[in-house]
Scaffold this motif. Structure first.
Motif, mmCIF file in Angstrom:
data_model
loop_
_atom_site.group_PDB
_atom_site.id
_atom_site.type_symbol
_atom_site.label_atom_id
_atom_site.label_comp_id
_atom_site.label_asym_id
_atom_site.label_seq_id
_atom_site.Cartn_x
_atom_site.Cartn_y
_atom_site.Cartn_z
ATOM 1 N N GLU A 96 0.867 -1.103 0.153
ATOM 2 C CA GLU A 96 0.068 0.191 0.144
ATOM 3 C C GLU A 96 0.859 1.239 0.089
ATOM 4 O O GLU A 96 1.673 1.284 0.572
ATOM 5 N N THR B 205 -11.769 -2.215 -8.411
ATOM 6 C CA THR B 205 -10.510 -2.281 -8.319
ATOM 7 C C THR B 205 -9.928 -2.528 -9.872
ATOM 8 O O THR B 205 -10.477 -3.308 -10.685
ATOM 9 N N LYS C 242 -13.286 8.248 -7.089
ATOM 10 C CA LYS C 242 -12.604 8.740 -5.873
ATOM 11 C C LYS C 242 -11.217 7.522 -5.685
ATOM 12 O O LYS C 242 -12.096 6.284 -5.771
ATOM 13 N N ASP D 89 -8.029 0.906 -5.624
ATOM 14 C CA ASP D 89 -9.319 0.559 -5.318
ATOM 15 C C ASP D 89 -10.100 1.948 -5.296
ATOM 16 O O ASP D 89 -9.555 2.967 -4.706
ATOM 17 N N ILE D 90 -11.041 2.083 -6.088
ATOM 18 C CA ILE D 90 -11.935 3.464 -6.523
ATOM 19 C C ILE D 90 -13.199 2.926 -6.104
ATOM 20 O O ILE D 90 -13.736 1.915 -5.989
ATOM 21 N N SER D 91 -13.828 4.430 -6.127
ATOM 22 C CA SER D 91 -15.415 4.283 -5.787
ATOM 23 C C SER D 91 -15.912 5.384 -6.799
ATOM 24 O O SER D 91 -15.247 6.299 -6.894
ATOM 25 N N ALA E 226 -2.175 8.172 -1.725
ATOM 26 C CA ALA E 226 -2.745 8.310 -2.657
ATOM 27 C C ALA E 226 -1.831 9.568 -3.412
ATOM 28 O O ALA E 226 -1.673 9.811 -4.536
ATOM 29 N N GLU F 235 -9.703 5.203 -3.255
ATOM 30 C CA GLU F 235 -9.864 4.864 -1.989
ATOM 31 C C GLU F 235 -8.376 4.491 -1.467
ATOM 32 O O GLU F 235 -8.051 4.970 -0.388
ATOM 33 N N LYS F 236 -7.878 3.490 -1.953
ATOM 34 C CA LYS F 236 -6.498 2.906 -1.892
ATOM 35 C C LYS F 236 -5.717 2.658 -3.096
ATOM 36 O O LYS F 236 -6.162 2.367 -3.935
ATOM 37 N N LYS G 94 -18.155 0.228 -6.132
ATOM 38 C CA LYS G 94 -16.751 0.127 -5.662
ATOM 39 C C LYS G 94 -16.077 -0.754 -6.963
ATOM 40 O O LYS G 94 -16.545 -1.793 -7.255
#
Length: 98
Positions: free
Chosen positions: A40, A86, A62, A77-79, A43, A64-65, A84
């Motif tokens: 990880e 990946t 957006k 990882d988006i939303s 951003a 997320e990770k 949601k």
């Protein structure tokens, strides 16, 4: 006469034992998938090319990770709204299919 019948029964019995043997397949394919380990990252550490590609492909998304591997491939990882997902990208913002 009893010996002849007994011999015939034994002979037929041993033949039926060999008739029940199932063939065993010698061909077996094993597929091994080696998955790169992602670590990880913040951003802010995601390259601008990846962020631009994300906003172009998914307007209003957006982040997320974010994760990166040793080949500089990014797992994001988006939303978008209430959905949601990946997605995967290389360092230049090209989308990868994994």
């Amino acid at each position: 006469m009893k010996k002849v019948i007994l011999s015939a029964v034994i002979l037929l019995g041993t033949m039926s034992i060999h008739a029940n043997v199932l063939p065993v397949s010698e061909d077996s394919n094993t597929t091994v998938i080696v998955q790169s380990e992602y670590t990880e990252v913040a951003a802010d550490a995601v390259p601008a090319a990846v962020k631009t590609a994300l906003q172009t492909a998914y307007p209003g998304a957006k982040l997320e990770k974010a994760f990166v591997n040793e080949k500089k491939e990014y797992k994001l990882d988006i939303s978008v709204g209430d959905q949601k997902a990946t997605v995967y990208s290389d360092v230049n913002g090209n989308w990868l299919k994994i």
